[in-house]
Design a protein around this motif. Structure first.
Motif, PDB file in Angstrom:
ATOM      1  N   ARG A  21       7.573  11.527   6.921  1.00 34.85           N
ATOM      2  CA  ARG A  21       7.341  10.649   5.756  1.00 34.85           C
ATOM      3  C   ARG A  21       8.655  10.018   5.280  1.00 34.85           C
ATOM      4  N   TYR A  22       9.727  10.802   5.256  1.00 32.80           N
ATOM      5  CA  TYR A  22      11.023  10.285   4.840  1.00 32.80           C
ATOM      6  C   TYR A  22      11.513   9.197   5.798  1.00 32.80           C
ATOM      7  N   LYS A  25       9.465   6.018   5.282  1.00 28.50           N
ATOM      8  CA  LYS A  25       9.867   5.380   4.030  1.00 28.50           C
ATOM      9  C   LYS A  25      11.221   4.699   4.184  1.00 28.50           C
ATOM     10  N   GLU A  26      12.166   5.396   4.770  1.00 28.48           N
ATOM     11  CA  GLU A  26      13.511   4.843   4.999  1.00 28.48           C
ATOM     12  C   GLU A  26      13.435   3.593   5.874  1.00 28.48           C
ATOM     13  N   GLU A  28      10.768   1.574   6.525  1.00 26.63           N
ATOM     14  CA  GLU A  28      10.016   0.460   5.961  1.00 26.63           C
ATOM     15  C   GLU A  28      10.682  -0.144   4.736  1.00 26.63           C
ATOM     16  N   GLU A  29      11.177   0.689   3.840  1.00 28.07           N
ATOM     17  CA  GLU A  29      11.692   0.182   2.569  1.00 28.07           C
ATOM     18  C   GLU A  29      13.123  -0.338   2.673  1.00 28.07           C
ATOM     19  N   LYS A  30      14.002   0.435   3.242  1.00 30.37           N
ATOM     20  CA  LYS A  30      15.413   0.065   3.218  1.00 30.37           C
ATOM     21  C   LYS A  30      15.773  -0.952   4.283  1.00 30.37           C
ATOM     22  N   ARG A  31      15.173  -0.863   5.415  1.00 33.93           N
ATOM     23  CA  ARG A  31      15.504  -1.804   6.481  1.00 33.93           C
ATOM     24  C   ARG A  31      14.707  -3.083   6.370  1.00 33.93           C
ATOM     25  N   GLY A  32      13.591  -3.010   5.692  1.00 37.38           N
ATOM     26  CA  GLY A  32      12.781  -4.207   5.513  1.00 37.38           C
ATOM     27  C   GLY A  32      12.347  -4.786   6.839  1.00 37.38           C
TER      28      GLY A  32
END
Length: 92
Positions: A21-22, A25-26, A28-32
């Motif tokens: 999950r981490y 999330k990392e 999808e969200e941070k790398r866009g």
């Protein structure tokens, strides 16, 4: 108690699921969409190379090889004539 000890010591699924999950999330969200943009740019570069650069290179190579072949034929003919002259001079 044994079941709880077993699950804490030997069952790694909750830890692994948390890590997954981490990671998602990392990613999808941070790398866009950075990776998608990189792949799109790479696809465009490959398309540009295949459609424009490669044909130009092939044509230049073909032209240069034809010119080199003509020069080699000319040089070969000149050497052949020189050899014929030397052969005729040796006969005389």
């Amino acid at each position: 108690d044994v079941g709880e000890i077993y699950s804490r010591l030997l069952d790694h699924r909750p830890v692994i699921q948390g890590e997954i999950r981490y990671f998602v999330k990392e990613f999808e969200e941070k790398r866009g969409l950075r990776e998608l943009r990189v792949l799109e740019n790479l696809k465009n570069t490959i398309f540009e190379t295949n459609e424009h650069v490669l044909p130009k290179c092939e044509q230049a190579m073909h032209d240069n090889l034809n010119e080199a072949f003509k020069r080699l034929q000319s040089a070969n003919n000149m050497i052949h004539r020189l050899q014929e002259r030397e052969h005729e001079e040796r006969k005389v």
